[in-house]
Design a protein around this motif. Sequence first.
Motif: not given
Lengths: 499, 99
Positions: A151-155, A157-158, A160-162, A164-165, A234, A237-238, B78, B82, B85
């Motif tokens: 989760k420290e890497a912003s790609d 968490s990005e 993961s957000l994409k 779950i949406i 996405d 890759e992330g 999540i 986000m 970050n």
Amino acid sequence: MVDQALLSLAKFLPEITLAITFCLALLVGVIFRSRPRLSMWVALLGVVVSIALTIREMGITESVFSGMIAVDPFATFFKLIVGSSAIFIFLFSLYSAEVLSTMKRLVEYSSLLVAMTLGMYLMVGATNLLMMVLSIELTGLSSYVLAGYTKEASDSSEASLKYIIYGALSTGLMLYGISILFGLTGGAMDIYAINRALVTSPVNPIALLVASLLIIAGLGYKISAVPFHFWTPDVYEGAPITITAFLSVASKAAGFAMLIRFFKIAFIDSSAVGLPAGIWITLQGFEWNKIIAILSVLTMTLGNLVAVWQNNLKRLLAYSSIAHAGYMLMGLAILSDKGIAAVLIYFVVYMFMNLGAFYVVMLVSNKTGSEDIDSYKGLGFRSPFIGVSMVIFFISLAGLPPTAGFIGKLFIFASLLDAKWIWLAVVGAINSVISLYYYVRVVRNMFLRDPDENSGPLKFSVPEIVLLLLLVVPTLLFGLYYSPIVDFANASARMLGVH
Amino acid sequence: MELQPYLLLSAITFVIGVVGVLSRRNAIIVFMSIELMLNSVNLSLVAFSAFLGDVTGQMLVFFAMTVAAAEAAIGLAIIISMFRNKQTVNIDDINILKW
């Protein structure tokens, strides 16, 4: 009722083992706080035991928990695929710099992987709409968290957000489809009951089409079929590479198992008589296999065309895995057991070659910290063994002999031609040619370009090489000696309650 | 019992939810729209179930509510990670990964 549930428990041992392993892995993590690796070994052991118990279930065809779950050769086959890829992923994780950099959270990582495996075990056997939704959610919720594990890497968490949406959206669509189907069939939740209701009293075809399209949206998201694939590149890759590899093989396998079972049981005309063995037909007035064929063409064409432009190898493999989902969908469109068996063969092969390709990407990124195709320049000289293995995986992914990938494609195309779906076979063949282009591009980078000046040879440890051999050898071996997997797949194409 | 009005309301809520997910840029509002979709599913299941006099639909509703709660919990977690970050919850600004 109680007796029946107790009897069912005996057929439910692999899943019970995984559920216990999940708790144990967490517990071990809490007790032995200073040794987080221990819980990973517990998890690995649990998955191995569940596979052993699954092997004991081979050949059983039974419905357990009052029609909630089927234990049949088809489910057993997919449980073995899911379970063995879980084992590979655990072994990969032991050498992944990305995962080991967050040692403190290793407990969560291993227990969530077990939860995800449990979800997939349930997905492949689910024969009730309720069970289908719940198992998809169990798989999904664990994978959303795992995709954002670093989760420290912003790609990450990005991603993961994409994930779950899109995941929540597709669950919503699928549930709405289920509610329509529930109303149409007069309150049926069991997929056999749905089939009986649809065969005996035909329903409004438009409503049925809408309901099944919504359900396809939910399942298509799991197997990343176009146009429900937007999350795939996405997230692939992330997410950490180990998770990406797991999603691309196991999650896809479970999604396919559920899609095949649901459509083959709920939407065929089971009252039809006089059909040749192993052939089934669609419901009157609802030719869902045409929808699947269109999805398959869209999926493989888009996957292959977009992969050509990619510069990040993980993203390239994401699009290639979309394309492979397209090839496998062709096997479902032809409505025969032979087509299903071809999909099963493809999955065995796909597991080895795709996990292998991701493993090489992981090994290289451990050393170079990059997944760009440019950083693969001269890899064949910096580490010949890794380079040659990658070439083998890519040849196999492109479907050329003498690798296993060729056998997988061969059986899909043979069953297509058998069922006279010539145009679909032609589209598939053209797509294989396109895919050759981007695979060869990576190979060219590895062998025909000189490495950068300041990059020395890459050294890998013995266990890493042994693990790689475990994937390379089957990829080559099954290309030459394929009758065991063909026999196994033919035997596994049998589902509970279908002749 | 009249079934149509309930189904119509459920369909309208569902469409509002889908449009919300596709058009809103704030991640939290996107999640609210997803909740709206799931609630419209619940409404149509309850309506069918009451119409058919069959409780299995209502049972599915309980599970759908649990699933929605779990999804919201993980989704918010999540979003928080986000936000740490990138200091934003706007989906347009979350764009490292594309094409």
